[in-house]
Write a protein that holds these residues in place. Structure first.
Motif, PDB file in Angstrom:
ATOM      1  N   ARG A   1       0.823  -1.205   0.000  1.00 39.65           N
ATOM      2  CA  ARG A   1       0.000   0.000   0.000  1.00 39.65           C
ATOM      3  C   ARG A   1       0.863   1.265   0.000  1.00 39.65           C
ATOM      4  NH1 ARG A   1      -4.818  -0.994  -2.075  1.00 39.65           N
ATOM      5  NH2 ARG A   1      -5.763  -2.865  -1.142  1.00 39.65           N
ATOM      6  N   TYR A   2       1.957   1.233   0.728  1.00 43.30           N
ATOM      7  CA  TYR A   2       2.830   2.384   0.802  1.00 43.30           C
ATOM      8  C   TYR A   2       3.459   2.675  -0.568  1.00 43.30           C
ATOM      9  CZ  TYR A   2       6.342   5.586   2.661  1.00 43.30           C
ATOM     10  OH  TYR A   2       7.120   6.689   2.918  1.00 43.30           O
ATOM     11  N   VAL A   3       3.937   1.626  -1.234  1.00 44.15           N
ATOM     12  CA  VAL A   3       4.528   1.794  -2.563  1.00 44.15           C
ATOM     13  C   VAL A   3       3.469   2.260  -3.554  1.00 44.15           C
ATOM     14  CG1 VAL A   3       5.698   0.621  -4.473  1.00 44.15           C
ATOM     15  CG2 VAL A   3       6.326   0.084  -2.121  1.00 44.15           C
ATOM     16  N   LEU A   4       2.251   1.745  -3.415  1.00 43.23           N
ATOM     17  CA  LEU A   4       1.162   2.133  -4.307  1.00 43.23           C
ATOM     18  C   LEU A   4       0.872   3.629  -4.188  1.00 43.23           C
ATOM     19  CD1 LEU A   4      -0.429   0.346  -6.249  1.00 43.23           C
ATOM     20  CD2 LEU A   4      -2.303   0.352  -4.610  1.00 43.23           C
ATOM     21  N   ASP A   5       0.916   4.145  -2.979  1.00 46.35           N
ATOM     22  CA  ASP A   5       0.717   5.579  -2.779  1.00 46.35           C
ATOM     23  C   ASP A   5       1.828   6.371  -3.472  1.00 46.35           C
ATOM     24  OD1 ASP A   5      -1.585   5.202  -1.330  1.00 46.35           O
ATOM     25  OD2 ASP A   5      -0.596   5.309   0.633  1.00 46.35           O
ATOM     26  N   LYS A   6       3.045   5.867  -3.409  1.00 46.29           N
ATOM     27  CA  LYS A   6       4.163   6.530  -4.070  1.00 46.29           C
ATOM     28  C   LYS A   6       3.995   6.512  -5.590  1.00 46.29           C
ATOM     29  CE  LYS A   6       6.990   7.491  -0.580  1.00 46.29           C
ATOM     30  NZ  LYS A   6       7.570   8.842  -0.323  1.00 46.29           N
ATOM     31  N   LEU A   7       3.433   5.404  -6.093  1.00 47.18           N
ATOM     32  CA  LEU A   7       3.261   5.243  -7.537  1.00 47.18           C
ATOM     33  C   LEU A   7       2.204   6.194  -8.083  1.00 47.18           C
ATOM     34  CD1 LEU A   7       4.008   3.680 -10.109  1.00 47.18           C
ATOM     35  CD2 LEU A   7       2.379   1.918  -9.432  1.00 47.18           C
TER      36      LEU A   7
END
Length: 303
Positions: A131-137
């Motif tokens: 989820r954290y990486v998805l927010d960055k993406l």
């Protein structure tokens, strides 16, 4: 019957692959798809394939690509074993968007080959989880639009870690040329595709979060491979003159390396960046004298 095969070349990827599998298991609006892990190492990936009962994919399996080392070989083996007529490629240490498969299939309906887009995310941020990486993406955030990588007509580029292609086209051009090793092998494929009549389409909505690793002690070697890869491309595809010429690459890289050295002395840059620049300059110089003066390109190797 699966509509598309997602191929992941893997070598010693046990520490990063689970996050990519989580991303692939959560695809939205995708047609029937399989995930093929092209195992290019000695790790038993079977132990990572349990606990995905609710995954969106139709099946996940392993293709044995241990017969020869190299990402090109692993991709070729994965493509050969694919059950679908459409192929999507991603890397084990990145994270695809939730629409990677659906939008990849849509792009392949409009073009026989496309190059996706990447948004660089620091390796440390991947520790925050999916989820954290998805927010960055920023999946659909235009303010975080990743950069397209298809290049130009004179110098086409294919992003090896995020592209799609019809299996018939991949087979027609021979897949990846193994003589390039792990540097410029995707750009070589781009040249052969374009010159075979298959222009590369930009698909900026087929996104991946690209893991930006600290360069560390391997900076010089990475740079050397990159520089030599440019020269191999020049020799193979006649880039010594004309719009896409690369003959001047090595003095250009040397100039950048010297400039980086000056910044290093001023404390404005890091030692690893200088090492990478020096490696690239040396690799380009070695490749230039190795491939230009003999007058013949390196011999292709399709395995």
């Amino acid at each position: 019957m699966v509509c598309v095969s997602v191929i992941i070349p893997c070598k010693d990827a046990q520490g990063v692959l689970p996050l990519q599998l989580e991303a692939l298991s959560r695809q939205v609006g995708a047609p029937s798809y399989e995930v093929v892990i092209a195992d290019n190492g000695d790790y038993n990936y079977d132990r990572l394939l349990t606990g995905w009962e609710d995954a969106a994919w139709s099946q996940i399996r392993i293709a044995d690509a241990s017969g020869r080392r190299g990402v090109g070989w692993a991709r070729n083996v994965g493509a050969k074993s694919a059950a679908a007529s459409l192929l999507l490629f991603c890397d084990a240490d990145d994270v695809v968007s939730p629409h990677f498969v659906a939008r990849g299939v849509k792009a392949l309906a409009a073009s026989p080959v496309f190059s996706g887009a990447a948004l660089g995310v620091a390796a440390a941020d991947f520790g925050g989880g999916y989820r954290y990486v998805l927010d960055k993406l920023g999946v659909d955030d235009p303010a975080l639009l990743p950069y397209p990588l298809s290049g130009t007509d004179a110098y086409p580029i294919l992003m090896g870690g995020a592209f799609g292609i019809h299996a018939s086209v991949y087979e027609e051009v021979g897949g990846f040329d193994l003589s390039f090793g792990n540097a410029a092998e995707d750009n070589d494929l781009a040249f052969r595709l374009v010159r075979s009549g298959y222009p590369i389409c930009d698909a900026v909505d087929v996104r991946v979060a690209y893991r930006q690793r600290p360069v560390g002690k391997a900076s010089f070697i990475q740079g050397f491979r990159t520089g030599r890869g440019f020269m191999m491309l020049s020799a193979r595809h006649g880039l010594w003159s004309g719009p896409g010429k690369r003959w001047a690459r090595w003095p250009f890289e040397l100039g950048k390396a010297l400039a980086t050295c000056y910044r290093l002395l001023l404390g404005e840059t890091q030692r690893e960046a200088w090492l990478r620049r020096m490696g690239t300059a040396l690799g380009a110089a070695v490749g230039h004298f190795k491939y230009r003066f003999p007058g013949k390109p390196p011999r292709p190797d399709f395995g």
